[in-house]
Design a protein around this motif. Structure first.
Motif, PDB file in Angstrom:
ATOM      1  N   VAL A  65      -7.981   5.879   0.382  1.00 58.65           N
ATOM      2  CA  VAL A  65      -6.822   6.515  -0.265  1.00 58.65           C
ATOM      3  C   VAL A  65      -6.043   5.459  -1.063  1.00 58.65           C
ATOM      4  CG1 VAL A  65      -4.601   7.641   0.144  1.00 58.65           C
ATOM      5  CG2 VAL A  65      -6.629   8.351   1.441  1.00 58.65           C
ATOM      6  N   GLY A  66      -5.842   4.287  -0.438  1.00 60.62           N
ATOM      7  CA  GLY A  66      -5.140   3.210  -1.136  1.00 60.62           C
ATOM      8  C   GLY A  66      -5.890   2.774  -2.385  1.00 60.62           C
ATOM      9  N   ALA A  94       1.091   6.650  -6.979  1.00 60.83           N
ATOM     10  CA  ALA A  94      -0.035   7.476  -7.422  1.00 60.83           C
ATOM     11  C   ALA A  94       0.311   8.956  -7.256  1.00 60.83           C
ATOM     12  CB  ALA A  94      -1.288   7.132  -6.622  1.00 60.83           C
ATOM     13  N   VAL A  95       0.997   9.291  -6.169  1.00 54.13           N
ATOM     14  CA  VAL A  95       1.403  10.684  -5.964  1.00 54.13           C
ATOM     15  C   VAL A  95       2.288  11.130  -7.127  1.00 54.13           C
ATOM     16  CG1 VAL A  95       2.767  12.244  -4.514  1.00 54.13           C
ATOM     17  CG2 VAL A  95       1.184  10.625  -3.457  1.00 54.13           C
ATOM     18  N   ALA A 145      -5.464   5.104  -5.120  1.00 51.89           N
ATOM     19  CA  ALA A 145      -4.126   4.924  -5.700  1.00 51.89           C
ATOM     20  C   ALA A 145      -4.120   3.755  -6.679  1.00 51.89           C
ATOM     21  CB  ALA A 145      -3.093   4.707  -4.595  1.00 51.89           C
ATOM     22  N   VAL A 152       0.542   4.111  -2.971  1.00 48.01           N
ATOM     23  CA  VAL A 152       0.137   5.507  -2.778  1.00 48.01           C
ATOM     24  C   VAL A 152       1.238   6.437  -3.302  1.00 48.01           C
ATOM     25  CG1 VAL A 152      -0.363   7.275  -1.048  1.00 48.01           C
ATOM     26  CG2 VAL A 152      -1.424   5.022  -0.871  1.00 48.01           C
ATOM     27  N   PHE A 208      -8.057   5.444   5.216  1.00 48.89           N
ATOM     28  CA  PHE A 208      -6.754   5.034   4.668  1.00 48.89           C
ATOM     29  C   PHE A 208      -6.973   4.072   3.495  1.00 48.89           C
ATOM     30  CE2 PHE A 208      -4.686   5.609   9.098  1.00 48.89           C
ATOM     31  CZ  PHE A 208      -4.431   6.936   8.808  1.00 48.89           C
ATOM     32  N   PRO A 241       0.796  -1.232   0.000  1.00 41.94           N
ATOM     33  CA  PRO A 241       0.000   0.000   0.000  1.00 41.94           C
ATOM     34  C   PRO A 241       0.834   1.291   0.000  1.00 41.94           C
ATOM     35  CG  PRO A 241      -0.219  -1.187   2.090  1.00 41.94           C
ATOM     36  CD  PRO A 241       0.497  -2.099   1.157  1.00 41.94           C
ATOM     37  N   ILE A 299       5.104   9.555   3.345  1.00 44.15           N
ATOM     38  CA  ILE A 299       3.818   8.858   3.494  1.00 44.15           C
ATOM     39  C   ILE A 299       3.761   8.151   4.843  1.00 44.15           C
ATOM     40  CG2 ILE A 299       2.430   6.955   2.601  1.00 44.15           C
ATOM     41  CD1 ILE A 299       3.557   7.747  -0.205  1.00 44.15           C
TER      42      ILE A 299
END
Ligand SMILES: Nc1nc2c(c(=O)[nH]1)N[C@H]1C(S)=C(S)[C@@H](COP(=O)(O)O)O[C@H]1N2
Ligand SMILES: [Mo]
Length: 564
Positions: free
Chosen positions: A116-117, A55-56, A120, A52, A113, A48, A84
């Motif tokens: 968000v994952g 993805a950022v 991503a 993320v 959380f 994870p 992160i």
């Protein structure tokens, strides 16, 4: 923590419940990450945190990515991942503390959380459902851990509170319940009465806090142990069963027609000058992947499809059974600044890419080869470039070894004459014949050129910038490249004076860089040394300085030195 207002409990509660809340948050987060990491390793997808981070990178404006790569270099990726983890480490204790009184906050935080994952994963379609499943496993484990820890925490506090509250009657179950909107104290007390009535074995009094607290610590240790074990096994699995182990065991077949050994004089052997053949460990690395993709060759498949007559699916064994060829090719990054080091040269081993395309039968109007790596990065290569007879490879070997993981194991593209972002896809698994008018690759979407032949360029390696050298005859040396055209001359000049020809080393062909050297008489004092190359087509590199975006920097390299 309003129940702190109940007399004696204040002495027990304030610091302990703060610590307890923070611990709940941190432990649950660790558990969720550990289990997700293990599931991810089992299913061979990134965990994870890496997801993320990827993805950022993907969602950041290209200028920010380039700027941070510039500022942080090799540290860009570790810095992002630590950021992160740092954000998790800061928010988890706060959520944990809030969850002591309002458990739903903990569950919603955990879900947050997970969301968000999931986002991503969704912005990187390459990973798909297995990455989501790994995420869900972690979230589920976190929820179980949260339930257990909150239950234990409640027991501790119940034991402490019963001491404080015992003189006055507790509110009955009907009077206040979860979500009744009254104060937290009555909320949690009401629940305490509901839930602890059955467990009347709990002795009321100051001493009761101690076994209850011990229960919390034991549960906490259990959660921590599970988190560490799952994360550890995940790490080990990813290393031992995956690509790294397979690479160690892989023996590459010999090429059908090995290239002759390099001309001995390809290397001028000047200290400080880049060696003709860049060792794999020094080869520059540029990609958008936060964690190097680990692709076991036995799972690797290359699809060739799109505008073709006969779509192909090639396994790694299929590749090993084909005729292998070698190519001495210098790879260059379009982001390389003047005098920069995003360029390297090596001997590649692989199968002829044009041959694969011809086998598939490319439609005449398919002007773009859109290739995709396992991590979803895409690259658009002009079809005619690959088919024009140059040594374009689906490469599996680099300097006599299987490709290093960071350079695309088990297979990548290497196309001489064009910058890496339009022809050097690492971890490539998909080649789609399409048209530039229909689909845009990763960097083209971000404002970089669609066609990007390498510009004629040179670099001054010796002396280093701002070096102090003895006055008199001084050796100046470097490399120059113009893949496909070759280098025919390099000139140097001091303080804007007359250009002088440098001597050139030998080269095996037109696709590699070429070392050069000159001896310049230098008076004592500060000097500016410049260089410029002329390619095999007779074109001399321009002195106009431009930035790398959109299709490569131009300008003469220039260094300041002092002679004394
Ligand atoms: N999968 C993938 N391949 C990629 C990239 C990437 O971001 N992802 N970057 C490209 C760029 S911009 C360059 S310059 C070369 C660099 O290859 P190297 O890291 O092996 O030197 O890889 C190319 N292949
Ligand atoms: Mo690049």
């Amino acid at each position: 923590m309003r129940h702190d207002d109940f007399g004696t409990a204040r002495r027990h509660a304030p610091t302990w419940s703060g610590v307890q809340g923070a611990l709940v948050g941190l432990l649950v987060t660790a558990l969720a990450l550990g289990v997700a990491e293990l599931a991810a390793a089992l299913w061979q997808v990134p965990g994870p945190v890496v997801l993320v981070g990827d993805a950022v990178v993907d969602l950041s404006p290209a200028t920010l990515t380039a700027w941070s790569m510039d500022q942080l270099g090799e540290y860009q990726k570790p810095v992002l991942l630590s950021g992160i983890l740092g954000m998790l480490a800061l928010s988890a204790p706060v959520l944990g503390a809030a969850a002591l009184n309002r458990p739903w906050v903990g569950y919603v935080g955990l879900l947050g959380f997970a969301v968000v994952g999931a986002i991503a994963v969704l912005v990187q379609p390459a990973h798909g459902p297995t990455a989501l499943a790994a995420l869900a496993s972690g979230t589920g484990a976190g929820a179980v851990g949260l339930g257990v820890l909150l239950h234990q925490a409640r027991r501790t506090r119940a034991a402490g509170e019963s001491l404080a509250v015992s003189p006055s009657p507790s509110p009955g179950p009907g009077q206040a319940g979860p979500g009744s909107g009254t104060s937290d104290a009555s909320d949690s007390l009401g629940r305490r009465v509901e839930e602890e009535t059955g467990a009347a074995a709990e002795p009321a009094g100051a001493c009761a806090a101690v076994p209850a607290r011990r229960g919390f610590l034991i549960a906490g240790a259990g959660v921590l142990g599970t988190a560490v074990t799952t994360a550890g096994i995940g790490r080990w699995l990813a290393g031992a069963t995956g690509a790294a182990a397979a690479r160690e065991q892989l023996r590459l077949p010999a090429p059908q027609q090995p290239l002759p050994p390099l001309p001995g004089s390809a290397d001028l052997d000047i200290p400080g000058l880049a060696p003709f053949r860049t060792p794999n460990t020094d080869f520059y690395r540029i990609d958008t992947a936060l964690r190097v993709p680990r692709v076991p060759p036995q799972q690797w498949v290359l699809r060739v499809h799109g505008m073709v007559d006969r779509p192909l699916q090639l396994s790694f064994d299929d590749i090993l059974r084909r005729d292998l060829t070698e190519a001495d090719t210098t790879l260059t990054c379009v982001s390389n600044e003047i005098n920069g080091d995003l360029v390297g040269n090596t001997r590649w081993l692989g199968v002829d890419l044009a041959e694969i395309l011809r086998e598939a039968g490319v439609a005449a109007s398919a002007d773009q080869i859109l290739s995709t790596s396992t991590d979803g990065w895409t690259c658009g290569t002009p079809t005619e470039v690959v088919l024009d007879g140059r040594n374009a490879l689906l490469a599996i070997g680099m300097a006599g070894e299987p490709l290093p993981l960071r350079h695309g194991f088990p297979a990548r593209m290497v196309v001489p004459g064009i910058y890496g972002f339009v022809g050097a896809t690492k971890w490539v698994t998909d080649i789609k014949l399409t048209r530039f008018a229909d689909e845009q690759a990763y960097w083209a979407q971000r404002g970089w050129a669609v066609r990007a032949p390498i510009k004629t360029m040179c670099r001054i390696d010796v002396p280093g910038a701002f070096a102090e050298v003895p006055a008199g005859e001084t050796i100046v040396a470097g490399v120059a490249w113009a893949q496909r055209r070759g280098i025919d001359g390099v000139e140097v000049r001091v303080d804007g004076g007359a250009w002088r020809q440098a001597e050139l080393a030998e080269v095996p062909g037109v696709d590699t860089w070429r070392q050069w050297v000159a001896e310049l008489p230098l008076d004592p004092g500060g000097h500016t040394i410049e260089a410029r190359a002329t390619d095999g087509a007779g074109d001399t590199q321009t002195g106009d300085r431009t930035d790398p975006i959109p299709d490569g920097a131009t300008g003469w390299p220039s260094i300041r030195i002092t002679a004394s």
